[in-house]
Design an enzyme around this catalytic site. Structure first.
Site, PDB file in Angstrom:
ATOM      1  N   LYS A  10       0.810  -1.225   0.000  1.00 42.09           N
ATOM      2  CA  LYS A  10       0.000   0.000   0.000  1.00 42.09           C
ATOM      3  C   LYS A  10       0.843   1.274   0.000  1.00 42.09           C
ATOM      4  CE  LYS A  10      -4.193  -1.824   0.173  1.00 42.09           C
ATOM      5  NZ  LYS A  10      -5.148  -1.654  -0.934  1.00 42.09           N
ATOM      6  N   GLU A  53      -9.814   5.690   2.987  1.00 46.22           N
ATOM      7  CA  GLU A  53     -10.611   4.588   3.523  1.00 46.22           C
ATOM      8  C   GLU A  53      -9.669   3.413   3.741  1.00 46.22           C
ATOM      9  OE1 GLU A  53      -9.429   2.733   0.145  1.00 46.22           O
ATOM     10  OE2 GLU A  53     -10.151   4.799   0.175  1.00 46.22           O
ATOM     11  N   SER A  57       1.674  -9.741  -0.663  1.00 39.28           N
ATOM     12  CA  SER A  57       1.274  -8.327  -0.608  1.00 39.28           C
ATOM     13  C   SER A  57       1.445  -7.695   0.764  1.00 39.28           C
ATOM     14  CB  SER A  57      -0.174  -8.176  -1.074  1.00 39.28           C
ATOM     15  OG  SER A  57      -1.031  -8.994  -0.287  1.00 39.28           O
TER      16      SER A  57
END
Length: 394
Positions: free
Chosen positions: A90, A112, A378
């Protein structure tokens, strides 16, 4: 652009676009008109690449998981996005978007988050740049991702609970969009996935494309070929998969496998397997595939993984699914949890439950022995230890 990327109107085939309230048109139009010029500018790229290297810790390693490879009879490489600063992919996107927001003169950042990793990554870059940060997070996710909530607050972010609907990622996104409508001038919305109105799906994919860009170089060094047989990634909205697939899209010989969350089973009524259950429609500003009733009401998704319980997928993923370029499959909670434990005990790496869905699909594949598989790891599993320990009774 090739057939798998966005066109000048913001569409991937029939998917994409910007279906937004009138109040948001100035914001979205400003982004549409300026984002490419800004992110392609030499000074932007220089700062972006420096931060990726010196702050995020890129390039992330491409690791040959020998014991995992032995188990499945293939050469299985893990792209170690879990080793990035903040513990997931991210951060690649939030670094890019905070630089964009700065250049647009925005002073207030909203986001969010589901699993909390995007919230942490947003809070991180806001602390780095000294900007106000508000993160919307579903009440259910706040409870199951408490360590990430603490990290956000420690970095000065205000975490606001979404208390409507299923009180998860979809509802947090709704709240963030409402905030943006009410604060259109000074606020930039850092969307965490390849969802939302154009240009977000393309912009986030571009920032995440560093994953596949590095992978190709690293594979070439390790195997004398930059072309794996399979590339596998989990998909909620789909940002890590979009980044992992990006530079392989034109190489038709590379099989792209996107793994969704089947929850308790695709037909159980408690699932987030969008491509298996969904229909075309509009959600959060773009046309895509989403889980909905016959009269168009969004069906609440479910997954043990807070990052995958989203009722839709990004428009590029919808297009890759529809035109057959990607294989979209699903894995249950139980299969994912077992895969997470398996990697931990075979390789000493605790994966995020999201990533465990991608790992679990190995159980359903058969290999010829010399094939190369790249899996996007991830995120790291620190945030999920409570879930793992409860599940396995540790």
């Amino acid at each position: 652009m090739n057939k798998y990327h966005v066109n000048e109107k913001g569409y991937y085939g029939p998917f994409g676009g910007a279906y937004i309230p009138e109040m948001l048109y100035p914001n979205v139009e400003e982004l549409q008109q300026k984002y490419l010029d800004i992110i392609q500018d030499e000074s932007f790229q220089q700062e972006f690449q420096e931060l990726l290297r010196d702050y995020v810790g890129r390039p992330s390693p491409l690791y040959l998981a020998k014991r995992l490879s032995q188990r499945y009879g293939a050469n299985i490489y893990l792209k170690r996005e879990d080793l990035n600063h903040t513990g997931a992919h991210k951060i690649n996107n939030t670094v890019g978007q905070i630089l964009l927001a700065e250049r647009l003169g925005k002073k207030r950042i909203i986001a969010e988050t589901g699993a909390g990793q995007h919230g942490v990554a947003t809070a991180t870059v806001c602390a780095l740049k000294g900007l106000e940060c508000i993160v919307y997070m579903g009440e259910v996710d706040i409870a199951r991702q408490a360590p990430n909530v603490a990290r956000m607050k420690m970095m000065g972010a205000k975490v606001i609970a979404a208390q409507s609907g299923s009180r998860t990622l979809k509802d947090a996104t709704n709240e963030a969009l409402r905030d943006w409508i009410n604060n259109p001038v000074d606020t930039h919305y850092i969307i965490g996935s390849v969802v939302g109105p154009h240009p977000y799906p393309d912009m986030v994919a571009k920032f995440q494309s560093i994953i596949s860009e590095e992978t190709k170089k690293q594979l070439l060094e390790k195997t004398d070929s930059d072309t794996p047989n399979y590339v596998i990634a989990c998909v909620g909205g789909g940002s890590n998969a979009a980044g992992m697939f990006y530079h392989f899209l034109d190489q038709e010989e590379v099989k792209l496998i996107a793994v969704e969350a089947a929850g308790h089973g695709v037909e159980s009524g408690e699932s987030a397997a969008t491509t298996a259950l969904g229909k075309e429609g509009v959600l959060h500003g773009s046309r895509s595939i989403l889980m909905q009733t016959d009269d168009g009401q969004v069906i609440e998704p479910y997954s043990i993984s807070a990052g995958l319980d989203y009722p839709g997928i990004g428009p590029q993923h919808a297009w890759l699914f529809k035109n057959g370029r990607g294989s979209y499959v699903s894995i249950t909670d139980d299969e994912a949890m077992q895969a997470g434990l398996r990697l931990t005990q075979l390789e000493g790496i605790i994966p995020a439950i999201e990533s465990s869905h991608a790992l679990a699909y190995l159980e359903k594949m058969s290999f010829k022995g010399d094939e190369t598989v790249v899996i996007c790891l991830s995120g790291r599993g620190d945030k999920d230890l409570d879930n793992y320990t409860k599940y396995f009774g540790l």
